[in-house]
Design a protein around this motif. Structure first.
Motif, PDB file in Angstrom:
ATOM      1  N   GLY A  62      -3.364  69.701 -16.395  1.00  0.00           N
ATOM      2  CA  GLY A  62      -2.694  69.807 -15.109  1.00  0.00           C
ATOM      3  C   GLY A  62      -3.421  70.765 -14.183  1.00  0.00           C
ATOM      4  N   PRO A  63      -3.358  72.068 -14.437  1.00  0.00           N
ATOM      5  CA  PRO A  63      -4.027  73.005 -13.540  1.00  0.00           C
ATOM      6  C   PRO A  63      -5.545  72.858 -13.625  1.00  0.00           C
ATOM      7  CG  PRO A  63      -2.467  74.123 -14.965  1.00  0.00           C
ATOM      8  CD  PRO A  63      -2.573  72.733 -15.467  1.00  0.00           C
ATOM      9  N   ASN A  64      -6.252  73.468 -12.687  1.00  0.00           N
ATOM     10  CA  ASN A  64      -7.705  73.265 -12.649  1.00  0.00           C
ATOM     11  C   ASN A  64      -8.409  74.101 -13.720  1.00  0.00           C
ATOM     12  OD1 ASN A  64      -7.718  75.853 -11.677  1.00  0.00           O
ATOM     13  ND2 ASN A  64      -8.036  75.260  -9.555  1.00  0.00           N
ATOM     14  N   VAL A  65      -9.711  73.878 -13.821  1.00  0.00           N
ATOM     15  CA  VAL A  65     -10.513  74.518 -14.874  1.00  0.00           C
ATOM     16  C   VAL A  65     -10.414  76.035 -14.779  1.00  0.00           C
ATOM     17  CG1 VAL A  65     -12.852  74.893 -15.700  1.00  0.00           C
ATOM     18  CG2 VAL A  65     -12.107  72.604 -15.096  1.00  0.00           C
ATOM     19  N   ALA A  66     -10.410  76.541 -13.547  1.00  0.00           N
ATOM     20  CA  ALA A  66     -10.387  78.001 -13.363  1.00  0.00           C
ATOM     21  C   ALA A  66      -9.182  78.612 -14.043  1.00  0.00           C
ATOM     22  CB  ALA A  66     -10.395  78.329 -11.870  1.00  0.00           C
ATOM     23  N   ILE A  67      -8.010  78.026 -13.809  1.00  0.00           N
ATOM     24  CA  ILE A  67      -6.783  78.572 -14.400  1.00  0.00           C
ATOM     25  C   ILE A  67      -6.806  78.419 -15.914  1.00  0.00           C
ATOM     26  CG2 ILE A  67      -4.305  78.310 -14.547  1.00  0.00           C
ATOM     27  CD1 ILE A  67      -4.600  79.162 -11.908  1.00  0.00           C
ATOM     28  N   VAL A  68      -7.181  77.219 -16.386  1.00  0.00           N
ATOM     29  CA  VAL A  68      -7.141  76.956 -17.827  1.00  0.00           C
ATOM     30  C   VAL A  68      -8.129  77.866 -18.553  1.00  0.00           C
ATOM     31  CG1 VAL A  68      -7.673  75.253 -19.578  1.00  0.00           C
ATOM     32  CG2 VAL A  68      -6.322  74.593 -17.611  1.00  0.00           C
ATOM     33  N   TYR A  69      -9.340  78.005 -17.998  1.00  0.00           N
ATOM     34  CA  TYR A  69     -10.346  78.860 -18.629  1.00  0.00           C
ATOM     35  C   TYR A  69      -9.872  80.313 -18.616  1.00  0.00           C
ATOM     36  CZ  TYR A  69     -15.181  79.728 -20.134  1.00  0.00           C
ATOM     37  OH  TYR A  69     -16.308  80.029 -20.840  1.00  0.00           O
TER      38      TYR A  69
ATOM     39  N   LEU B 343       3.060  74.808 -16.592  1.00  0.00           N
ATOM     40  CA  LEU B 343       1.945  73.983 -16.125  1.00  0.00           C
ATOM     41  C   LEU B 343       2.319  73.298 -14.812  1.00  0.00           C
ATOM     42  CD1 LEU B 343       0.813  72.405 -19.497  1.00  0.00           C
ATOM     43  CD2 LEU B 343      -0.348  74.147 -18.161  1.00  0.00           C
ATOM     44  N   GLY B 344       3.554  72.817 -14.739  1.00  0.00           N
ATOM     45  CA  GLY B 344       4.028  72.175 -13.522  1.00  0.00           C
ATOM     46  C   GLY B 344       3.979  73.117 -12.336  1.00  0.00           C
ATOM     47  N   PHE B 345       4.264  74.396 -12.590  1.00  0.00           N
ATOM     48  CA  PHE B 345       4.240  75.402 -11.532  1.00  0.00           C
ATOM     49  C   PHE B 345       2.877  75.454 -10.877  1.00  0.00           C
ATOM     50  CE2 PHE B 345       5.786  79.069  -9.406  1.00  0.00           C
ATOM     51  CZ  PHE B 345       4.738  79.964  -9.314  1.00  0.00           C
TER      52      PHE B 345
END
Lengths: 102, 403
Positions: A62-69, B343-345
């Motif tokens: 869902g969130p972009n790579v920056a957030i996930v990383y 994640l939805g946030f």
């Protein structure tokens, strides 16, 4: 550790010769894990500087790579700490089996 | 902003302080040696010590500073939390085992036992003090900033209050009480932050159209000149060349400042009939309302009126709003998202346009100083990428040196 009046306390340093081997192994494990984390961190910084487009890509989560990383680095640190604990325990068991700690 | 103290807040604060001081005096009776005072006899349970470290980490720097940075600049604030954490990694993997092997509990002791040098001991002590001072300064600023809305005291009073309490705690029982206090603080912070996060996710996100008349006014320049009873002022003095338009209400004399910074997502740029040639289309320029404070002769004027809570006085209004959320799957505009998961946030933030606020200081001809707080519509996408803050702004350009 026993509480003591002012003066040198009995400390693990007194047993340093016996446990040096185990301690050296633990230090090495620690340094390896540090290298792993440092590599992940450097990749993160380099990507942020030179591949900002990749940082913006959406991931399956869902969130972009920056957030996930970024969160990956945080949870990864906790994970690595637990791995370190496990490896040090294994070092200690191995050390005892080899007849150390007389 | 003017804050009024809430008695509940004061009560909880006083209760907490008394508990902590009580623990501190009780434990103080037990510390009988220097090792007990400075290194807690080495007798603190590991779990307590661990949570106490977490409490150190969750100090004003993280709790207020990182949150504030994220609110203003988006992702770049988050980078600080990763950076701080990496320091702990170094402490665990590189420093902990050798330190334990030497049997020492502090870095200075370890260096001393290895090198037996007064010079090294001195520089270890000095560097510890220097680092501590630099760390303490934002902590105390944070304390003052926190006490102000909580208790209604002035910033410097908050700093003195917190400083006295902390000194009392540390002096009476040294490391033992400090560690237990940090443990309580760490546990409370983690618990309440989790609860807060749950509540925020439960509430979801709401766009400003659901906020009625507190939505940020964004009007065309044409409409600006046509507001009944107000006139547009010419640029003068410190305002020359700055992207603002000032209007004054002719009857009340209240001055409004509008931010003129170009187009934003969601502007209706032009309406034209099919077939209108490109040259005939006139562009439409919009301006945003702003908040401002002018300090003149020691008095503060907010948004054109004296700052205060009385008749004819005004104060800042709270900011932080979403301009629009993304449309739902069926293409309808949405006002609110309802409860979201973590994640939805992030997904919602990524897809929406948010008003972030920045400020600019302008010195007027008569020497008074005006600080203008203006909103900028920022896409969630750009907020969730590195390079949003002035410190890291060069990241988004293509120069090698900047990166």
């Amino acid at each position: 550790m026993k509480p003591s009046p002012d003066g040198p306390a009995e400390s693990p340093a007194d047993h340093v010769d016996e446990h040096l081997d185990l301690s050296a192994r633990n230090s090495r494990t620690g340094l390896w894990l540090f290298a792993v984390y440092l590599a992940a961190y450097v990749v993160f910084v380099v990507m942020a500087a030179y591949a900002p487009g990749t940082m913006g890509q959406p991931t399956p989560l869902g969130p972009n790579v920056a957030i996930v990383y970024g969160f990956g680095l945080i949870f990864g640190a906790v994970l690595l700490a637990m791995v370190y604990m496990f490896l040090c325990k294994r070092n200690a068991d191995q050390f005892d089996r080899e007849g150390g700690g007389r | 902003m003017i804050y009024s103290p809430s008695y509940l807040a004061v009560g909880v604060f006083a209760f907490f302080v008394l508990i902590v001081l009580g623990i501190s005096f009780y434990l103080g009776a037990k510390a009988k040696s220097a090792s007990g005072y400075y290194a807690a006899h080495g007798e603190i349970p590991w779990f307590v010590n661990g949570i106490a470290f977490a409490g150190d980490y969750l100090s004003a720097a993280s709790f207020l500073g990182i949150c504030g940075m994220i609110a203003f600049y988006g992702y770049d604030g988050f980078l600080y939390s990763i950076g701080f954490l990496a320091g702990w990694i170094v402490a665990l993997f590189v420093v902990a085992e050798p330190l334990k092997r030497m049997g020492k509990f502090t870095f200075a002791d370890a260096l001393d036992s290895k090198f037996h040098s007064k010079g090294i001991k001195l520089s270890a002590a000095i560097s510890t003090l220097v680092v501590s001072i630099f760390y303490l300064i934002p902590q105390m600023v944070g304390a003052g900033a926190l006490i102000k809305p909580l208790l209604g005291l002035e910033s410097y009073q908050g700093v003195i209050l917190v400083g006295v309490i902390v000194i009392l705690i540390v002096v009476t029982a040294g490391m033992v009480s400090t560690t237990w206090v940090q443990f309580i603080k760490g546990a409370l912070l983690v618990l309440f932050c989790t609860i807060l996060t749950g509540m925020i996710l439960q509430r979801g996100l709401t766009s400003q159209s659901a906020q009625g008349n507190r939505a940020i006014k964004r009007i065309t320049k044409g409409e600006l000149s046509k507001i009944p009873g107000s006139e547009v002022l010419a640029e003068s003095g410190g305002w020359k060349g700055k992207p603002y338009i000032r209007t004054r209400d002719k009857s009340t004399g209240v001055l409004s400042i509008w931010s003129d910074r170009g187009g934003e997502t969601g502007d209706v740029v032009a309406e034209f009939a099919l077939g209108t040639p490109l040259e005939a289309m006139t562009s439409v320029d919009y301006v945003n309302e702003t908040q401002y404070v002018t300090t003149k002769n020691g008095r503060k004027w907010v948004n054109g009126k004296p700052q205060g809570k009385g008749e004819g006085e005004t104060d800042f209004y709270a900011v932080g709003s979403i301009k629009f959320l993304s449309s739902s799957e069926t293409g309808e505009k949405r006002d609110s998202t309802g409860p979201v998961g973590p994640l939805g946030f992030f997904q919602e933030i990524q897809d929406s346009v948010i008003y972030t606020w920045a400020s600019e200081k302008i010195t007027e001809d008569d020497g008074s100083i005006t600080i203008v707080y203006f909103p900028k519509a920022t896409t969630g996408k750009s907020l969730l990428l590195p390079g949003g803050s002035p410190t890291f702004a060069d990241l988004r350009k293509d120069t090698l040196f900047g990166k």
